[in-house]
Design an enzyme around this catalytic site. Structure first.
Site, PDB file in Angstrom:
ATOM      1  N   ARG A 288      54.643 -37.101 -26.767  1.00 27.38           N
ATOM      2  CA  ARG A 288      55.737 -36.526 -26.102  1.00 27.38           C
ATOM      3  C   ARG A 288      56.917 -36.503 -27.346  1.00 27.38           C
ATOM      4  NH1 ARG A 288      53.266 -34.404 -23.410  1.00 27.38           N
ATOM      5  NH2 ARG A 288      53.337 -34.018 -20.877  1.00 27.38           N
ATOM      6  N   ASP A 312      52.659 -32.435 -32.501  1.00 30.09           N
ATOM      7  CA  ASP A 312      52.372 -31.302 -31.313  1.00 30.09           C
ATOM      8  C   ASP A 312      53.224 -31.239 -30.304  1.00 30.09           C
ATOM      9  OD1 ASP A 312      50.422 -29.503 -30.163  1.00 30.09           O
ATOM     10  OD2 ASP A 312      50.063 -30.947 -28.824  1.00 30.09           O
ATOM     11  N   GLU A 317      61.365 -28.174 -26.275  1.00 26.46           N
ATOM     12  CA  GLU A 317      60.077 -27.086 -26.507  1.00 26.46           C
ATOM     13  C   GLU A 317      60.531 -25.825 -25.821  1.00 26.46           C
ATOM     14  OE1 GLU A 317      56.321 -28.967 -25.066  1.00 26.46           O
ATOM     15  OE2 GLU A 317      56.799 -30.543 -26.552  1.00 26.46           O
ATOM     16  N   HIS A 336      52.377 -27.557 -28.887  1.00 31.83           N
ATOM     17  CA  HIS A 336      52.093 -28.377 -27.810  1.00 31.83           C
ATOM     18  C   HIS A 336      50.591 -27.850 -27.325  1.00 31.83           C
ATOM     19  CE1 HIS A 336      53.461 -30.850 -24.197  1.00 31.83           C
ATOM     20  NE2 HIS A 336      52.228 -30.756 -24.166  1.00 31.83           N
TER      21      HIS A 336
HETATM   22  N1  LIG Z   1      49.925 -32.855 -26.451  1.00 26.30           N
HETATM   23  C1  LIG Z   1      49.168 -32.676 -25.312  1.00 26.30           C
HETATM   24  O1  LIG Z   1      48.911 -31.605 -25.114  1.00 26.30           O
HETATM   25  C2  LIG Z   1      48.686 -34.033 -24.567  1.00 26.30           C
HETATM   26  C3  LIG Z   1      47.751 -33.914 -23.938  1.00 26.30           C
HETATM   27  C4  LIG Z   1      47.524 -34.914 -22.932  1.00 26.30           C
HETATM   28  C5  LIG Z   1      48.489 -36.230 -23.170  1.00 26.30           C
HETATM   29  N2  LIG Z   1      49.308 -36.006 -23.589  1.00 26.30           N
HETATM   30  C6  LIG Z   1      50.453 -37.285 -23.586  1.00 26.30           C
HETATM   31  O2  LIG Z   1      49.839 -38.292 -24.243  1.00 26.30           O
HETATM   32  C7  LIG Z   1      50.409 -39.437 -23.662  1.00 26.30           C
HETATM   33  C8  LIG Z   1      49.158 -40.479 -23.327  1.00 26.30           C
HETATM   34  O3  LIG Z   1      48.499 -39.667 -22.326  1.00 26.30           O
HETATM   35  P1  LIG Z   1      47.395 -40.681 -21.607  1.00 26.30           P
HETATM   36  O4  LIG Z   1      46.503 -39.608 -20.708  1.00 26.30           O
HETATM   37  O5  LIG Z   1      46.336 -41.301 -22.768  1.00 26.30           O
HETATM   38  O6  LIG Z   1      48.113 -41.543 -20.666  1.00 26.30           O
HETATM   39  P2  LIG Z   1      47.709 -43.000 -20.503  1.00 26.30           P
HETATM   40  O7  LIG Z   1      48.664 -43.457 -19.263  1.00 26.30           O
HETATM   41  O8  LIG Z   1      46.280 -43.007 -20.243  1.00 26.30           O
HETATM   42  O9  LIG Z   1      48.029 -43.898 -21.614  1.00 26.30           O
HETATM   43  C9  LIG Z   1      49.437 -44.081 -21.977  1.00 26.30           C
HETATM   44  C10 LIG Z   1      49.264 -45.726 -22.494  1.00 26.30           C
HETATM   45  O10 LIG Z   1      50.575 -45.941 -23.071  1.00 26.30           O
HETATM   46  C11 LIG Z   1      50.934 -47.202 -22.660  1.00 26.30           C
HETATM   47  N3  LIG Z   1      52.164 -47.778 -22.962  1.00 26.30           N
HETATM   48  C12 LIG Z   1      53.242 -47.505 -21.840  1.00 26.30           C
HETATM   49  N4  LIG Z   1      54.418 -47.942 -22.485  1.00 26.30           N
HETATM   50  C13 LIG Z   1      54.021 -48.311 -23.905  1.00 26.30           C
HETATM   51  C14 LIG Z   1      54.932 -49.049 -24.748  1.00 26.30           C
HETATM   52  N5  LIG Z   1      56.007 -49.100 -24.622  1.00 26.30           N
HETATM   53  N6  LIG Z   1      54.276 -49.076 -26.016  1.00 26.30           N
HETATM   54  C15 LIG Z   1      53.017 -48.738 -26.232  1.00 26.30           C
HETATM   55  N7  LIG Z   1      52.090 -48.367 -25.313  1.00 26.30           N
HETATM   56  C16 LIG Z   1      52.748 -48.157 -24.128  1.00 26.30           C
HETATM   57  C17 LIG Z   1      50.216 -47.515 -21.336  1.00 26.30           C
HETATM   58  O11 LIG Z   1      50.169 -49.023 -21.154  1.00 26.30           O
HETATM   59  C18 LIG Z   1      49.102 -46.846 -21.488  1.00 26.30           C
HETATM   60  O12 LIG Z   1      48.083 -47.406 -21.816  1.00 26.30           O
HETATM   61  C19 LIG Z   1      51.135 -38.941 -22.639  1.00 26.30           C
HETATM   62  O13 LIG Z   1      52.525 -39.011 -23.050  1.00 26.30           O
HETATM   63  C20 LIG Z   1      50.627 -37.608 -22.190  1.00 26.30           C
HETATM   64  O14 LIG Z   1      51.632 -36.867 -21.789  1.00 26.30           O
HETATM   65  C21 LIG Z   1      49.745 -35.010 -24.547  1.00 26.30           C
HETATM   66  O1  LIG Z   2      50.715 -34.003 -20.479  1.00 28.90           O
HETATM   67  C1  LIG Z   2      49.971 -33.249 -20.638  1.00 28.90           C
HETATM   68  O2  LIG Z   2      48.687 -32.846 -19.805  1.00 28.90           O
HETATM   69  C2  LIG Z   2      49.625 -32.293 -22.052  1.00 28.90           C
HETATM   70  O3  LIG Z   2      50.865 -32.449 -22.722  1.00 28.90           O
HETATM   71  C3  LIG Z   2      49.347 -30.859 -21.711  1.00 28.90           C
HETATM   72  O4  LIG Z   2      50.234 -30.078 -21.303  1.00 28.90           O
HETATM   73  P1  LIG Z   2      50.273 -28.667 -20.750  1.00 28.90           P
HETATM   74  O5  LIG Z   2      49.601 -28.769 -19.767  1.00 28.90           O
HETATM   75  O6  LIG Z   2      51.539 -28.175 -20.726  1.00 28.90           O
HETATM   76  O7  LIG Z   2      49.443 -28.160 -21.994  1.00 28.90           O
END
Ligand SMILES: NC(=O)c1ccc[n+]([C@@H]2O[C@H](COP(=O)([O-])OP(=O)(O)OC[C@H]3O[C@@H](n4cnc5c(N)ncnc54)[C@H](O)[C@@H]3O)[C@@H](O)[C@H]2O)c1
Ligand SMILES: O=C(O)[C@H](O)COP(=O)(O)O
Length: 603
Positions: A288, A312, A317, A336
């Site tokens: 994020r 990304d 945004e 994103h």
């Molecule tokens: N760019 C995209 O399109 C996209 C896609 C999927 C997920 N994401 C984002 O990626 C991130 C991770 O997603 P995920 O599915 O792996 O989530 P997840 O909940 O499986 O993993 C997140 C991890 O972060 C850890 N965490 C929490 N606080 C922390 C800190 N202070 N320092 C270090 N680690 C910490 C948690 O313990 C957890 O293990 C989220 O922010 C999600 O929104 C983005």
């Molecule tokens: O948190 C998520 O699942 C990712 O950031 C993807 O977001 P989107 O559904 O807007 O692509």
């Protein structure tokens, strides 16, 4: 997730008589004759097996952002789907009052105004993706709305995008591409750095972070990770060492961010932390935007602390076109795109609608508010509890209507009598329904499992629970439920027990909730329609007299029962009525000489 396809559309719905073909663990009958689900061993999800025809009143689902077509087709079988993209906040607030569910991605802010504007109709927000930082969870809870995401649907897509950005950044792919397209051939300018042997710090070792780590190991990188909540053995299992934040940022050649955006992670990378990094560090962010102080990143890039960044996600945004960060020569950006693969887009909505928990969390929620609560327990238990759930709400409703003035209810004691072992009965659902029964008749609040405890606390209502262990067969989950309201006066004095509280008790008989005790008087009236309670001197002809007053007005009496202390002494008569009697009829009942008090209670 490559194994997730859209096969459900090809599977005919199971007929309602095909129970024997369902694995018992997932066989259950729900309100409106919705029958869920059968498991497919070769696939990792369940299928909604209700036919579209089972849904007489289809709920309306607002899909506010673009999702995979296959998922939408499926959704349309069970709901009225309104796909309205790019709504302004005002348009969203206007539309939401007509919707039972809302499905969004990361681009829609589901804030307090949205919940307030829904007027209690919105029962579930489905986030087709992972991050729920765009949904005001506190407001959702207060408004009794479930928030459900699809937490695994795009894990691999996000991890692959992280790796794509890592490699593209290291080899200047985006910059070199733009240069060649601009007619240049700058082989010396775009000399990159190698990944092999470099240290990658994965911050956030969750689903995406661990997949990135696994892939980076395959590229020959030395991977360390910081995650205060991740188990060290899970990291060790893939050859990753968990280290402190300080060590991670001080030793990494590359940093990849994978934590959620929370108050604790907001601007985690800032001037102070950049200053502690190895000079020339490279940063990837597919988590994020808000986890980085973007202005501080520009300063760190300009100061040469950060050699490159690949982003990304952004605090805002889309980011402003003239954003220094976006325009920075050593920054690679994508809009994103982490979840944007063909595969993830299909699985996102399928995950949201066919994942074992989601149909229950979404479809049942929007079809029957009582079953809003049935999201985390095995289905048999929930089916078994259903009449007790109704009983609990109705007892709460009756008890509060017996309070003089209807207000000032602060202390409620609930006793569950059961032959089952205490661990065998989860009373959260019952407590929530009693809370609903008590609060809803005296307020405009809509109560369900999500907000029951919160709402009770807000109103200063303290509900204590007690288990009475009975000998006997534990076949049914409960023998009786008793609701007592302390420190209040009653508009029906006979409802006050010897110990001074308003007391009502009920049981389930043949699957139907019954009122079995009022104060110290035993009664037996099924809790359907409404109830008239009369205290009278026990004497012949009373049932006939009241019955004929109601009969004259064509009010149908469903049930009558008299509980008395002793013959010819005081008695309480409970009369179930299908229609609400007029004021005149109620007045006539009150004028019957032997009747000392009476009350009309709506269920
Ligand atoms: N760019 C995209 O399109 C996209 C896609 C999927 C997920 N994401 C984002 O990626 C991130 C991770 O997603 P995920 O599915 O792996 O989530 P997840 O909940 O499986 O993993 C997140 C991890 O972060 C850890 N965490 C929490 N606080 C922390 C800190 N202070 N320092 C270090 N680690 C910490 C948690 O313990 C957890 O293990 C989220 O922010 C999600 O929104 C983005
Ligand atoms: O948190 C998520 O699942 C990712 O950031 C993807 O977001 P989107 O559904 O807007 O692509």
């Amino acid at each position: 997730m490559a194994s997730l396809k859209t096969p459900t559309l090809k599977n005919p719905p199971l007929s309602l008589s095909s129970k024997s073909r369902l694995p018992s663990a997932f066989s259950a009958t729900f309100p409106n004759n919705i029958r869920f689900a059968r498991s497919l061993p070769q696939r990792r999800f369940l299928i909604i097996t209700a036919s579209a025809a089972s849904f007489s009143n289809k709920p309306t689902v607002l899909v506010a952002e673009k999702l995979g077509e296959a998922g939408l087709t499926l959704l349309k079988q069970f709901t009225n789907v309104d796909c309205s993209y790019n709504l302004s906040p005002e348009e969203l607030c206007t539309k939401i009052s007509l919707c039972d569910a809302l499905i969004v991605r990361s681009g829609t802010k589901v804030n307090r105004e949205v919940f307030e504007s829904s007027g209690g109709r919105l029962k579930v927000v489905g986030r087709a993706g992972v991050g729920i930082d765009n949904v005001d969870l506190a407001a959702a809870t207060e408004h009794g709305c479930l928030v459900v995401n699809a937490p695994t649907a795009n894990t691999v897509a996000a991890a692959e995008h992280g790796i794509a950005l890592l490699a593209a950044m290291a080899r200047n792919v985006a910059q070199a591409d733009a240069s060649v397209k601009a007619g240049k051939w700058q082989r010396n300018k775009y000399v990159g750095v190698s990944l092999v042997g470099k240290t990658l710090a994965v911050l956030g070792f969750g689903k995406v972070g661990s997949e990135v780590a696994r892939r980076a190991k395959g590229l020959g990188m030395h991977v360390i990770s910081h995650d205060p909540y991740a188990p060290a053995d899970r990291a060790r299992a893939i050859g990753v060492e968990l280290v402190s934040f300080e060590v991670a940022i001080a030793t990494a050649d590359f940093i990849s961010l994978h934590m959620p955006l929370t108050a604790a992670t907001s601007k985690m990378l800032n001037d102070e932390t950049f200053a502690k990094m190895k000079k020339g560090v490279r940063i990837v962010n597919v988590a994020r935007g808000g986890v980085i102080d973007e202005e501080a990143l520009v300063r760190a890039l300009d100061a040469g602390i950060v050699a490159q960044a690949a982003l990304d996600v952004f605090t805002e945004e889309p980011p402003k076109q003239d954003s220094k960060l976006v325009q920075h020569e050593r920054v690679t950006v994508t809009p994103h795109l982490g979840a944007s693969t063909m595969e993830a887009q299909v699985s996102n909505l399928l995950n949201a609608y066919i994942h074992p928990s989601f149909p229950l969390r979404c479809i049942i929620v929007i079809h029957n508010c009582c079953f809003t609560y049935l999201v985390t327990s095995p289905l048999q238990v929930l089916t078994e509890l259903k009449p007790y759930v109704e009983l609990a709400e109705k007892l709460g409703r009756l008890a509060v209507q017996l309070v003089a003035g209807g207000s000032g209810v602060k202390t409620v004691k609930v006793s569950y009598a059961s032959s089952r072992a205490p661990d065998d009965l989860d009373t959260r659902l019952l407590r929530a329904m009693i809370t609903k029964g008590i609060i809803e008749p005296i307020s405009s609040v809509f109560v369900n499992l999500v907000n029951a405890d919160y709402t009770a606390k807000q109103r200063g209502l303290r509900i204590t629970e007690e288990r009475i262990i009975l000998d006997g067969s534990p076949e049914s989950p409960l023998e009786s439920i008793q609701v007592q309201i302390a420190n209040v006066e009653s508009k029906f004095a006979s409802a006050i027990s010897e110990s001074g509280e308003i007391k009502v008790e009920g049981r389930v008989k043949d699957g139907i909730p019954h009122l079995t005790k009022v104060g110290s008087f035993e009664v037996d009236v099924s809790l359907e329609g409404s109830i008239i309670l009369c205290r009278q001197v026990d004497q012949p002809g009373m049932i006939g007299r009241v019955g004929s007053i109601l009969g004259e007005e064509n009010v149908n009496v469903s049930f009558m029962s008299v509980g008395r202390i002793a013959p010819r002494k005081q008695a309480v008569m409970a009369i179930g009525v299908d229609e609400q009697p007029s004021k005149e009829s109620l007045k006539k009942i009150g004028e019957v000489p032997a009747i000392e008090e009476f009350v009309f209670l709506k269920l």
